[in-house]
Design an enzyme around this catalytic site. Sequence first.
Site, PDB file in Angstrom:
ATOM      1  N   ASN A   1       0.831  -1.201   0.000  1.00 60.97           N
ATOM      2  CA  ASN A   1       0.000   0.000   0.000  1.00 60.97           C
ATOM      3  C   ASN A   1       0.864   1.248   0.000  1.00 60.97           C
ATOM      4  O   ASN A   1       2.050   1.199   0.340  1.00 60.97           O
ATOM      5  CB  ASN A   1      -0.929   0.006   1.221  1.00 60.97           C
ATOM      6  N   CYS A   2       0.244   2.354  -0.354  1.00 60.30           N
ATOM      7  CA  CYS A   2       0.888   3.660  -0.420  1.00 60.30           C
ATOM      8  C   CYS A   2       1.624   3.937   0.892  1.00 60.30           C
ATOM      9  O   CYS A   2       1.084   3.656   1.958  1.00 60.30           O
ATOM     10  CB  CYS A   2      -0.189   4.710  -0.667  1.00 60.30           C
ATOM     11  N   PRO A   3       2.837   4.413   0.822  1.00 58.59           N
ATOM     12  CA  PRO A   3       3.603   4.923  -0.308  1.00 58.59           C
ATOM     13  C   PRO A   3       4.594   3.915  -0.898  1.00 58.59           C
ATOM     14  O   PRO A   3       5.370   4.254  -1.779  1.00 58.59           O
ATOM     15  CB  PRO A   3       4.357   6.101   0.287  1.00 58.59           C
TER      16      PRO A   3
END
Length: 76
Positions: free
Chosen positions: A14-16
């Site tokens: 998941n981000c980042p």
Amino acid sequence: MIQFDQTLDLSGLNCPMPLLRTKAILAQMDSGQVLNVIGTDPDSPREFLTYARQAGHEILELVETDGKFHCLIRKA
């Protein structure tokens, strides 16, 4: 079909992390080489488009299939 030089599978991240890992791999690649990125984070396509525009890289293809996105990025 577009030929690519390296594949980076970011599925499950998941981000980042997807963008950070993509930046790191692109930094090691030569200009003109193509990176095939596979991922599942729904924010990544938008982030990749923004990053590529800012860094001067070219998005050759960006598609979503069965919950995974596939992005081909040519390094500037």
